[in-house]
Design a protein around this motif. Structure first.
Motif, PDB file in Angstrom:
ATOM      1  N   SER A  49       0.815  -1.218   0.000  1.00  0.00           N
ATOM      2  CA  SER A  49       0.000   0.000   0.000  1.00  0.00           C
ATOM      3  C   SER A  49       0.847   1.266   0.000  1.00  0.00           C
ATOM      4  CB  SER A  49      -0.929   0.016   1.219  1.00  0.00           C
ATOM      5  OG  SER A  49      -0.177   0.136   2.424  1.00  0.00           O
ATOM      6  N   GLN A  50       2.171   1.136   0.096  1.00  0.00           N
ATOM      7  CA  GLN A  50       3.053   2.303   0.102  1.00  0.00           C
ATOM      8  C   GLN A  50       3.015   3.041  -1.234  1.00  0.00           C
ATOM      9  OE1 GLN A  50       5.245   3.520   2.829  1.00  0.00           O
ATOM     10  NE2 GLN A  50       3.560   2.329   3.711  1.00  0.00           N
ATOM     11  N   THR A  51       2.941   4.366  -1.171  1.00  0.00           N
ATOM     12  CA  THR A  51       2.989   5.149  -2.407  1.00  0.00           C
ATOM     13  C   THR A  51       4.364   5.078  -3.053  1.00  0.00           C
ATOM     14  OG1 THR A  51       3.527   7.149  -1.145  1.00  0.00           O
ATOM     15  CG2 THR A  51       1.193   6.731  -1.610  1.00  0.00           C
ATOM     16  N   VAL A  52       5.397   4.855  -2.226  1.00  0.00           N
ATOM     17  CA  VAL A  52       6.750   4.575  -2.721  1.00  0.00           C
ATOM     18  C   VAL A  52       7.148   3.223  -2.136  1.00  0.00           C
ATOM     19  CG1 VAL A  52       9.164   5.275  -2.770  1.00  0.00           C
ATOM     20  CG2 VAL A  52       7.368   7.015  -2.829  1.00  0.00           C
ATOM     21  N   ARG A  53       7.271   2.235  -2.964  1.00  0.00           N
ATOM     22  CA  ARG A  53       7.567   0.893  -2.480  1.00  0.00           C
ATOM     23  C   ARG A  53       9.066   0.651  -2.402  1.00  0.00           C
ATOM     24  NH1 ARG A  53       3.295  -3.132  -5.612  1.00  0.00           N
ATOM     25  NH2 ARG A  53       1.384  -1.945  -5.146  1.00  0.00           N
ATOM     26  N   PRO A  54       9.489  -0.187  -1.467  1.00  0.00           N
ATOM     27  CA  PRO A  54      10.923  -0.509  -1.378  1.00  0.00           C
ATOM     28  C   PRO A  54      11.369  -1.316  -2.596  1.00  0.00           C
ATOM     29  CG  PRO A  54       9.640  -1.918   0.077  1.00  0.00           C
ATOM     30  CD  PRO A  54       8.686  -0.875  -0.449  1.00  0.00           C
ATOM     31  N   ASP A  55      12.628  -1.151  -2.972  1.00  0.00           N
ATOM     32  CA  ASP A  55      13.186  -1.908  -4.087  1.00  0.00           C
ATOM     33  C   ASP A  55      13.568  -3.318  -3.682  1.00  0.00           C
ATOM     34  OD1 ASP A  55      13.675   0.309  -6.318  1.00  0.00           O
ATOM     35  OD2 ASP A  55      14.170   1.171  -4.370  1.00  0.00           O
ATOM     36  N   LEU A  56      13.805  -3.496  -2.392  1.00  0.00           N
ATOM     37  CA  LEU A  56      14.169  -4.814  -1.875  1.00  0.00           C
ATOM     38  C   LEU A  56      13.669  -4.937  -0.450  1.00  0.00           C
ATOM     39  CD1 LEU A  56      15.833  -7.500  -1.926  1.00  0.00           C
ATOM     40  CD2 LEU A  56      17.801  -6.161  -1.139  1.00  0.00           C
ATOM     41  N   ILE A  57      13.107  -6.109  -0.121  1.00  0.00           N
ATOM     42  CA  ILE A  57      12.732  -6.443   1.255  1.00  0.00           C
ATOM     43  C   ILE A  57      13.603  -7.618   1.687  1.00  0.00           C
ATOM     44  CG2 ILE A  57      10.911  -7.261   2.801  1.00  0.00           C
ATOM     45  CD1 ILE A  57       8.859  -6.002   0.942  1.00  0.00           C
ATOM     46  N   ILE A  58      14.240  -7.481   2.851  1.00  0.00           N
ATOM     47  CA  ILE A  58      15.036  -8.567   3.410  1.00  0.00           C
ATOM     48  C   ILE A  58      14.367  -9.049   4.691  1.00  0.00           C
ATOM     49  CG2 ILE A  58      17.251  -9.252   4.403  1.00  0.00           C
ATOM     50  CD1 ILE A  58      18.611  -7.160   2.683  1.00  0.00           C
ATOM     51  N   VAL A  59      14.116 -10.348   4.761  1.00  0.00           N
ATOM     52  CA  VAL A  59      13.575 -10.961   5.968  1.00  0.00           C
ATOM     53  C   VAL A  59      14.692 -11.784   6.595  1.00  0.00           C
ATOM     54  CG1 VAL A  59      11.942 -12.634   6.904  1.00  0.00           C
ATOM     55  CG2 VAL A  59      11.199 -11.005   5.153  1.00  0.00           C
ATOM     56  N   SER A  60      15.139 -11.364   7.773  1.00  0.00           N
ATOM     57  CA  SER A  60      16.215 -12.043   8.486  1.00  0.00           C
ATOM     58  C   SER A  60      15.602 -12.908   9.570  1.00  0.00           C
ATOM     59  CB  SER A  60      17.171 -11.008   9.095  1.00  0.00           C
ATOM     60  OG  SER A  60      18.236 -11.634   9.768  1.00  0.00           O
ATOM     61  N   CYS A  61      15.727 -14.229   9.415  1.00  0.00           N
ATOM     62  CA  CYS A  61      15.057 -15.138  10.331  1.00  0.00           C
ATOM     63  C   CYS A  61      15.998 -16.249  10.775  1.00  0.00           C
ATOM     64  CB  CYS A  61      13.788 -15.694   9.689  1.00  0.00           C
ATOM     65  SG  CYS A  61      14.061 -16.520   8.107  1.00  0.00           S
ATOM     66  N   VAL A  62      15.448 -17.233  11.469  1.00  0.00           N
ATOM     67  CA  VAL A  62      16.256 -18.324  12.017  1.00  0.00           C
ATOM     68  C   VAL A  62      15.950 -19.642  11.321  1.00  0.00           C
ATOM     69  CG1 VAL A  62      16.861 -19.585  14.135  1.00  0.00           C
ATOM     70  CG2 VAL A  62      16.368 -17.128  14.236  1.00  0.00           C
ATOM     71  N   THR A  63      14.674 -19.893  11.039  1.00  0.00           N
ATOM     72  CA  THR A  63      14.259 -21.124  10.377  1.00  0.00           C
ATOM     73  C   THR A  63      13.367 -20.799   9.179  1.00  0.00           C
ATOM     74  OG1 THR A  63      12.212 -21.422  11.647  1.00  0.00           O
ATOM     75  CG2 THR A  63      14.261 -22.277  12.623  1.00  0.00           C
ATOM     76  N   ASP A  64      13.150 -21.770   8.325  1.00  0.00           N
ATOM     77  CA  ASP A  64      12.255 -21.592   7.180  1.00  0.00           C
ATOM     78  C   ASP A  64      10.849 -21.234   7.641  1.00  0.00           C
ATOM     79  OD1 ASP A  64      14.197 -22.157   5.247  1.00  0.00           O
ATOM     80  OD2 ASP A  64      13.837 -24.314   5.390  1.00  0.00           O
ATOM     81  N   GLU A  65      10.436 -21.816   8.760  1.00  0.00           N
ATOM     82  CA  GLU A  65       9.076 -21.569   9.257  1.00  0.00           C
ATOM     83  C   GLU A  65       8.869 -20.106   9.646  1.00  0.00           C
ATOM     84  OE1 GLU A  65      11.048 -24.074  10.219  1.00  0.00           O
ATOM     85  OE2 GLU A  65       9.971 -25.678   9.148  1.00  0.00           O
ATOM     86  N   ASP A  66       9.926 -19.418  10.046  1.00  0.00           N
ATOM     87  CA  ASP A  66       9.804 -18.014  10.450  1.00  0.00           C
ATOM     88  C   ASP A  66       9.329 -17.132   9.301  1.00  0.00           C
ATOM     89  OD1 ASP A  66      10.747 -18.512  13.038  1.00  0.00           O
ATOM     90  OD2 ASP A  66      12.831 -18.224  12.432  1.00  0.00           O
ATOM     91  N   ALA A  67       9.686 -17.495   8.067  1.00  0.00           N
ATOM     92  CA  ALA A  67       9.341 -16.669   6.901  1.00  0.00           C
ATOM     93  C   ALA A  67       8.048 -17.105   6.235  1.00  0.00           C
ATOM     94  CB  ALA A  67      10.479 -16.721   5.885  1.00  0.00           C
ATOM     95  N   GLY A  68       7.489 -18.233   6.646  1.00  0.00           N
ATOM     96  CA  GLY A  68       6.243 -18.695   6.048  1.00  0.00           C
ATOM     97  C   GLY A  68       6.367 -18.869   4.541  1.00  0.00           C
TER      98      GLY A  68
END
Length: 313
Positions: A49-68
Motif C-alpha cells: 500500500s506504500q505510495t513509494v515501495r521498497p526496491d528490496l525487502i530482506i527478511v532475516s530469520c532463524v528457520t524456514d518456518e519463520d518466513a512462512g
C-alpha cells in the motif's frame, strides 16, 4: 533493478544527498523476525500500500518456518542465521546492496501508513545532515495487550492524510519498531551483539553511534504507523528485567546514551515493576521482570556490566 553485488557495508562513508528526485532513491526494507510468520506475512503484504515501495525487502530469520510463504515473493530475500534481534539485523545489513540509498528497519509487527516511506525520503532529502529518521506511532500495543492486524489497519484508516506541515525534531534515539537510515551514514556501523535476545535499547545504542559520528537523528510527525505489540515470541520477564537494568548502564559506559537518561530508564522500569507486581497485567510478567531487575542491580553493584548474561537467566 537490484544490484547483485552484496557488500559487507551498506554504502560508502560520508554524507550524501538522495538522488535528484527522492522518489528515485533505492530503498531496502528489513524485517528481523522469529516465530511470527502469520503476522509477518500480513505486515509484508501491507507494504504494497506504500505510495513509494521498497526496491528490496530482506527478511532475516532463524528457520524456514519463520518466513512462512514469503520466500516465493518477488523482490524479497529471505536469509537465515543465528537468533537475536541485533544479530539478525546485522546479518541483514550485510546483504544490503552497495548502491542503495536508504535502509529501513521495522519490527515484524509494525504497520506503516501508505506514505511512510515517501515522508521519510522527503525528510532525508531536505537536509543532508539527517542520518536517521523515526516516525510517529499512532498506537503502540506494547503498552497493552496488543492489537490484531485488523485493529491496526482500522487505526491507520482514521489517519487518511498525514499532517500538512512537516515537523522535524531532534531526538535522543530512534524507536526501533520504525526507523530509517541514510545508507552512507551507517556504513561500517553494526548493532551491538552483546545486547542479546530482544536487544533492549539496541535502537538507542545505534542512534548514539550515529550521533557520535555527527549525524542528526530526528523524529517526524508525518511518517505514521501502528506498532501491534504482538506478545508471541517475546523473551521471559526475568531476562527482560535484567536487560532493563544492565543495558542502559552498559550504553552509558559506551557513551551511546547519556548517564542521566540511562539512570532514568532504570529507575522508571524498576519502580514500575515494583508497584505493578502487586497486581500485574495479564500480558506482562511483572514479578519475573522485578526478579531480573534485582539480579541486574546486584551485578551493577559488583561492577559487572554484562548484557549478554540475560540469555542465561
Amino acid at each position: 533493478m537490484l544490484n547483485s553485488t552484496v557488500c559487507s557495508q551498506v554504502a560508502l562513508s560520508g554524507e550524501m544527498s538522495l538522488p535528484s528526485s527522492a522518489r528515485d532513491a533505492k530503498v531496502c526494507l528489513i524485517f528481523a523476525t522469529r516465530g511470527r510468520a502469520e503476522v509477518l506475512e500480513r505486515v509484508v503484504a501491507f507494504v504494497d500500500s506504500q505510495t513509494v515501495r521498497p526496491d528490496l525487502i530482506i527478511v532475516s530469520c532463524v528457520t524456514d518456518e519463520d518466513a512462512g510463504t514469503l520466500a516465493s515473493r518477488p523482490g524479497l530475500l529471505v536469509i537465515k542465521g543465528q537468533p537475536g534481534l541485533t544479530v539478525q539485523r546485522n546479518h541483514a545489513l550485510k546483504h544490503v546492496p552497495g548502491d542503495f540509498d536508504v535502509v529501513v528497519l521495522l519490527d515484524d509487527d509494525f504497520l506503516m501508513h501508505s506514505k511512510w516511506i515517501a515522508e521519510v525520503l522527503k525528510t532525508l532529502d531536505s537536509d543532508p545532515a539527517i542520518a536517521c529518521v523515526t516516525g510517529t506511532v499512532l498506537a503502540d500495543g506494547i503498552h497493552g495487550p496488543g492489537y490484531s492486524v485488523e485493529e491496526g489497519q482500522a487505526i491507520l484508516a482514521t489517519a487518511i492524510d498525514v499532517p500538512a506541515i512537516l515537523n522535524v525534531a531532534s531526538t535522543g534515539g530512534p524507536y526501533g519498531c520504525n526507523m530509517a537510515f541514510r545508507a552512507s551514514s551507517i556504513a561500517g556501523l553494526r548493532f551491538d551483539e552483546r545486547l542479546v535476545l530482544y536487544g533492549w535499547q539496541e535502537d538507542r545504542d545505534f542512534g548514539g553511534q550515529i550521533w557520535n559520528r555527527g549525524g542528526r537523528v530526528v523524529r517526524i510527525n508525518t511518517a505514521l504507523g501502528v506498532h501491534l505489540g504482538v506478545k508471541r515470541g517475546r523473551v521471559s520477564g526475568r531476562k527482560l528485567g535484567y536487560s532493563q537494568v544492565i543495558n542502559p548502564l552498559y550504553l552509558a559506559r559506551k557513551k551511546t546514551m547519556p548517564l542521566r537518561a540511562a539512570l532514568d530508564h532504570v529507575l522508571r522500569n524498576v519502580a514500575s515493576n515494583v508497584v505493578r507486581s502487586f497486581a500485574p497485567e495479564p500480558w506482562i510478567d511483572r514479578r519475573g521482570r522485578l526478579g531480573g531487575n534485582l539480579i541486574g542491580l546486584w551485578d551493577f553493584v559488583r561492577g559487572r556490566l554484562t548484557p549478554e548474561r540475560a540469555a542465561k537467566l
